[in-house]
Each structure stands twice: as structure tokens, then as C-alpha cells.
Design a protein around this motif. Structure first.
Motif, PDB file in Angstrom:
ATOM      1  N   CYS A  37       1.258   7.475  -7.355  1.00  0.00           N
ATOM      2  CA  CYS A  37       1.318   6.393  -6.050  1.00  0.00           C
ATOM      3  C   CYS A  37       2.390   5.641  -6.134  1.00  0.00           C
ATOM      4  CB  CYS A  37       0.014   5.759  -6.515  1.00  0.00           C
ATOM      5  SG  CYS A  37      -1.667   6.502  -6.850  1.00  0.00           S
ATOM      6  N   HIS A  41       4.254   4.005  -3.051  1.00  0.00           N
ATOM      7  CA  HIS A  41       3.868   2.476  -2.618  1.00  0.00           C
ATOM      8  C   HIS A  41       4.433   1.413  -3.957  1.00  0.00           C
ATOM      9  CE1 HIS A  41       0.969   3.882   0.205  1.00  0.00           C
ATOM     10  NE2 HIS A  41       0.577   4.726  -0.780  1.00  0.00           N
ATOM     11  N   MET A  52       1.920  -1.442  -3.281  1.00  0.00           N
ATOM     12  CA  MET A  52       0.531  -1.544  -3.830  1.00  0.00           C
ATOM     13  C   MET A  52      -0.196  -2.974  -3.544  1.00  0.00           C
ATOM     14  SD  MET A  52      -0.770   0.740  -5.298  1.00  0.00           S
ATOM     15  CE  MET A  52      -0.509   2.292  -6.161  1.00  0.00           C
ATOM     16  N   GLU A  53       0.510  -3.970  -3.632  1.00  0.00           N
ATOM     17  CA  GLU A  53       0.136  -5.257  -3.217  1.00  0.00           C
ATOM     18  C   GLU A  53      -0.664  -5.461  -1.808  1.00  0.00           C
ATOM     19  OE1 GLU A  53       3.118  -5.287  -4.362  1.00  0.00           O
ATOM     20  OE2 GLU A  53       2.492  -5.598  -6.491  1.00  0.00           O
ATOM     21  N   LEU A  55      -1.664  -2.697  -0.146  1.00  0.00           N
ATOM     22  CA  LEU A  55      -2.746  -2.033  -0.243  1.00  0.00           C
ATOM     23  C   LEU A  55      -3.956  -2.627  -0.657  1.00  0.00           C
ATOM     24  CD1 LEU A  55      -1.459   1.692  -1.597  1.00  0.00           C
ATOM     25  CD2 LEU A  55      -1.900   0.978   0.878  1.00  0.00           C
ATOM     26  N   ALA A  56      -3.745  -3.518  -1.888  1.00  0.00           N
ATOM     27  CA  ALA A  56      -4.873  -4.071  -2.411  1.00  0.00           C
ATOM     28  C   ALA A  56      -5.325  -5.082  -1.407  1.00  0.00           C
ATOM     29  CB  ALA A  56      -4.498  -4.845  -3.654  1.00  0.00           C
ATOM     30  N   TRP A 102     -10.391   0.067  -7.431  1.00  0.00           N
ATOM     31  CA  TRP A 102      -9.634  -0.567  -8.169  1.00  0.00           C
ATOM     32  C   TRP A 102      -8.722  -1.453  -7.246  1.00  0.00           C
ATOM     33  CZ3 TRP A 102      -4.001   0.906  -8.504  1.00  0.00           C
ATOM     34  CH2 TRP A 102      -3.334   0.117  -9.366  1.00  0.00           C
ATOM     35  N   LEU A 103      -8.449  -0.913  -6.156  1.00  0.00           N
ATOM     36  CA  LEU A 103      -7.723  -1.486  -5.436  1.00  0.00           C
ATOM     37  C   LEU A 103      -8.185  -2.761  -4.520  1.00  0.00           C
ATOM     38  CD1 LEU A 103      -5.526   1.101  -3.497  1.00  0.00           C
ATOM     39  CD2 LEU A 103      -4.462  -0.992  -4.743  1.00  0.00           C
ATOM     40  N   GLY A 107      -6.246  -4.560  -7.603  1.00  0.00           N
ATOM     41  CA  GLY A 107      -5.245  -3.640  -7.980  1.00  0.00           C
ATOM     42  C   GLY A 107      -4.424  -3.955  -9.304  1.00  0.00           C
TER      43      GLY A 107
END
Ligand code: HEC
Length: 108
Positions: A37, A41, A52-53, A55-56, A102-103, A107
Motif C-alpha cells: 500500500c 500511498h 495514508m493519512e 486515506l485515514a 484500520w484506516l 490508520g
């Protein structure tokens, strides 16, 4: 004597819970690493991929709502929404569910 036994059982299960909780979160982070991922990301964002941040942040709207998370998982794995990304579609239902949960929970 009997009472002492009971309280020891209680202690053990409380301890197990305290240990298992952070382990579960780390397992999901590891899952994200294992499935690449972060290749898109992560620190070097690829194409249109959000961090990722981000996405979360986006998925936080599903926080505490397993039904909504599941709906998202289905669409996500079907690849309908984001122009067919292999890394998304290759995920098992279990992995995708764990990662989305999780996200949605931040995340971390
Ligand atoms: C090949 C690059 C690539 C890989 C690897 C990848 N993604 Fe993505 N992902 C993208 C792109 C690009 C988008 C955004 C597409 C768009 O917005 O049109 C996206 C979108 C998403 C979204 C949706 C965000 C939203 O807008 O709702 C989620 C969730 C997501 N990715 C999670 C993951 C997870 C978890 C993994 C690891 C299993 C992963 N991605 C691996 C490229 C990638």
C-alpha cells in the motif's frame, strides 16, 4: 481459595486484552506494508494516490460503522471506483476488511 482462583482468571483475561489490542493494530499496519500500500500511498505518492493519512481522514467517516465499512470494502475490491488498481482488487475479503477498519479507526 475458590475466590482467589476466580480473581486470577479475571486478571489473566484483562492482561490478554491489554496485550492483544495494540498487537491487532500493528498487524494491520504490517498488512498494509505486506500488500505494498505504501508503494503508492506512502512517502512517494504515485499518480493520484492520496497519502495514508489522507486515506485515514477520508475513511474516518466510516468509523464505528461496520456496515458502511463493508459496503466500502465491496466496492473497493470490485475496483469500480478507482480505475482498477491491482493492489486493491487482489486483496482477500479478510485483508480488505481489516485494512478498511484500520484506516477508518485512524490508520495508526
Ligand atoms: C499502484 C498504486 C496503488 C497501490 C499499490 C495501492 N493503491 Fe490505493 N489508491 C491508488 C490510487 C491512484 C487511488 C485513488 C484513485 C482516485 O482517487 O481516483 C487509491 C485509492 C485508495 C482508496 C480510496 C480513497 C478514497 O478516495 O475513498 C483506499 C481506501 C486505498 N486506495 C487503500 C489502499 C490500500 C489499503 C492499499 C494496499 C492494499 C492500496 N490502496 C494500494 C493507488 C494505489
Amino acid at each position: 481459595m475458590r475466590h482467589a482462583l476466580h480473581s486470577r482468571t479475571f486478571c489473566a483475561s484483562t492482561l490478554l486484552l491489554a496485550v492483544a489490542w495494540p498487537l491487532a493494530a500493528n498487524a494491520s499496519a504490517q498488512l498494509a506494508v505486506d500488500h505494498g500500500c505504501y508503494n503508492c500511498h506512502g512517502a512517494n505518492l504515485r499518480d493520484e494516490a492520496p497519502s495514508m493519512e489522507r486515506l485515514a481522514q477520508k475513511l474516518s467517516k466510516y468509523k464505528g460503522d461496520p456496515a458502511a465499512q463493508q459496503k466500502f470494502v465491496d466496492k473497493y475490491r470490485a475496483g469500480e471506483m478507482f480505475g482498477h488498481i491491482d493492489a486493491h482488487e487482489r486483496l482477500s475479503l479478510e485483508s480488505a476488511t481489516a485494512l478498511v477498519r484500520w484506516l477508518a479507526e485512524g490508520g495508526k
